[in-house]
Scaffold this active site. Structure first.
Site, short mmCIF file in Angstrom:
data_model
loop_
_atom_site.label_atom_id
_atom_site.label_comp_id
_atom_site.label_asym_id
_atom_site.label_seq_id
_atom_site.Cartn_x
_atom_site.Cartn_y
_atom_site.Cartn_z
N GLU A 185 0.84 -1.21 0.00
CA GLU A 185 0.00 0.00 0.00
C GLU A 185 0.86 1.25 0.00
O GLU A 185 2.08 1.19 0.18
CB GLU A 185 -0.88 0.03 1.26
N ARG A 212 -9.18 0.42 11.97
CA ARG A 212 -7.78 0.84 11.89
C ARG A 212 -7.63 1.94 10.84
O ARG A 212 -8.47 2.07 9.95
CB ARG A 212 -6.86 -0.34 11.52
N ASN A 217 -6.18 3.60 7.54
CA ASN A 217 -5.90 3.03 6.22
C ASN A 217 -5.14 4.08 5.40
O ASN A 217 -4.18 4.68 5.90
CB ASN A 217 -7.22 2.56 5.58
N ASN A 256 -10.26 5.25 1.66
CA ASN A 256 -9.16 4.92 0.77
C ASN A 256 -8.60 6.16 0.09
O ASN A 256 -8.36 7.17 0.74
CB ASN A 256 -9.58 3.80 -0.17
N ASP A 262 -9.67 1.78 -4.88
CA ASP A 262 -8.76 1.78 -3.73
C ASP A 262 -7.94 3.08 -3.78
O ASP A 262 -8.52 4.17 -3.83
CB ASP A 262 -7.93 0.49 -3.75
C1 BGC Z 1 -7.33 -1.84 2.56
C2 BGC Z 1 -7.69 -3.32 2.55
C3 BGC Z 1 -9.01 -3.49 1.86
C4 BGC Z 1 -8.98 -2.85 0.48
C5 BGC Z 1 -10.26 -2.93 -0.27
C6 BGC Z 1 -7.33 -1.33 1.15
O1 BGC Z 1 -7.01 0.02 1.16
O2 BGC Z 1 -6.08 -1.62 3.18
O3 BGC Z 1 -7.74 -3.80 3.86
O4 BGC Z 1 -9.36 -4.85 1.78
O5 BGC Z 1 -8.60 -1.50 0.57
O6 BGC Z 1 -11.33 -2.38 0.43
CA CA Z 2 -5.77 1.70 0.08
#
Ligand code: BGC
Ligand code: CA
Length: 303
Positions: A22, A108, A110, A156, A206
């Site tokens: 990521e 959490r 992200n 995201n 994402d």
């Molecule tokens: C998250 C994952 C998630 C994915 C799709 C990512 O940014 O870190 O945990 O499964 O997005 O939703």
């Molecule tokens: Ca992501």
């Protein structure tokens, strides 16, 4: 507007393999890319052109940026931390919590991003990805994480238009990219509306980035592709990838024309893993357009 080459090779550029790669972030001053593996709490720094990769175990990390004044700012779990490199040989890194929100079971941090003024934004997600229990926060003076948007399920991609007047945002399960009007002087985001509807394409949005022409590139988790949208929300390119779970993308390299893509192998079956041996690797593409220098802003930590 720069034309996109859609049949381009995606080459792996580092031997490091992530479970859930990521947060690619290009640091031009170091000719290096920061990226992370969330489940393993690893921060990677891949240097170019060599591809040499250093890793650091942080316990919890979902995004990382160079900090103004030195060190690396990370988001992870429920906090932002500043990691300062050793001052002398034999010393160790020093890690300090900069700001945090109350820890909540099943939630959490992200994706996070830095606006063109250096302001830090971070969102949280419901780990089971079904309840809107996440929040999008902005780091404000006094090191306060201000909740800007509640009711988010999987916070995201976050990005800004070249002039900073718009903020793009993806809450993945909504299957759309939203846009806000944005004031870079104050960090205010207002008038949320749908920018691009992705409900009919494969996968969910994402991570995202904005290029020099103001076009928005988004990674389709489960959709095995990147898609580009013009500033008026029209899709103008789809780049198929050799992995089903690309997670995010960022331009980098000497002239900002390399497009780096992080990928995931998490929860893939043995058959899927055999079919996509590059799952979890950092990929590099050369589709034509250039990145926007302001997407590599240094994170400014307020006092
Ligand atoms: C998250 C994952 C998630 C994915 C799709 C990512 O940014 O870190 O945990 O499964 O997005 O939703
Ligand atoms: Ca992501």
């Amino acid at each position: 507007m720069m034309e996109v080459r859609t049949s381009v090779e995606a080459e792996p550029v580092s031997k490091a393999t992530a479970v859930l790669g990521e947060g690619p972030y290009w640091v031009p001053e170091d000719s290096a890319l920061l990226w992370v593996d969330i489940p393993n709490g690893q921060l990677f720094r891949t240097e170019f052109p060599s591809g040499a990769t250093q890793s650091m175990s942080l316990g919890a990390v979902s995004a990382a940026f160079p900090a103004l004044g030195g060190g690396i700012l990370t988001a992870g779990d429920n906090r932002l931390m500043l990691h300062t490199p050793p001052a002398a040989a034999g010393d160790t890194w020093v890690s300090l919590t900069i700001a945090e929100v109350p820890a909540r079971e099943g939630i959490r941090f992200n994706d996070a991003s830095v606006d063109p003024a250096g302001r830090i934004w971070v969102g949280s997600m419901h780990i089971a990805e079904s309840e809107p229990l996440g929040t999008l926060y902005r780091l404000d003076p006094g090191r306060v994480l201000t909740p800007v948007l509640k009711g988010v399920t999987v916070s995201n991609g976050i990005g800004w238009s070249p002039d900073g007047s718009r903020m793009y945002y993806a809450d993945s399960p909504l299957r759309q990219i939203d846009v806000f009007d944005y004031d870079p002087a104050t960090g205010e985001a207002f008038q949320r509306r749908t920018f691009a509807d992705l409900s009919r394409v494969e996968g969910i949005p994402d991570g995202l980035t904005v290029d020099l022409d103001g076009c928005i590139w988004v990674a389709l988790w489960g959709g095995g592709a990147l898609r580009r949208f013009t500033p008026d929300g029209e899709q103008d390119a789809v780049i198929p990838l050799p992995v089903s779970r690309p997670t995010s993308c960022a331009f980098g390299g000497p002239d900002l024309t390399d497009l780096f893509v992080t990928t995931a192998s998490i929860d893939l079956t043995d058959d899927q893993l055999a079919a996509e041996p590059l799952a979890g690797r950092l990929l590099r593409l050369h589709p034509g357009p250039s990145g926007l220098p302001s997407t590599s802003a240094w994170a400014s930590i307020p006092s």
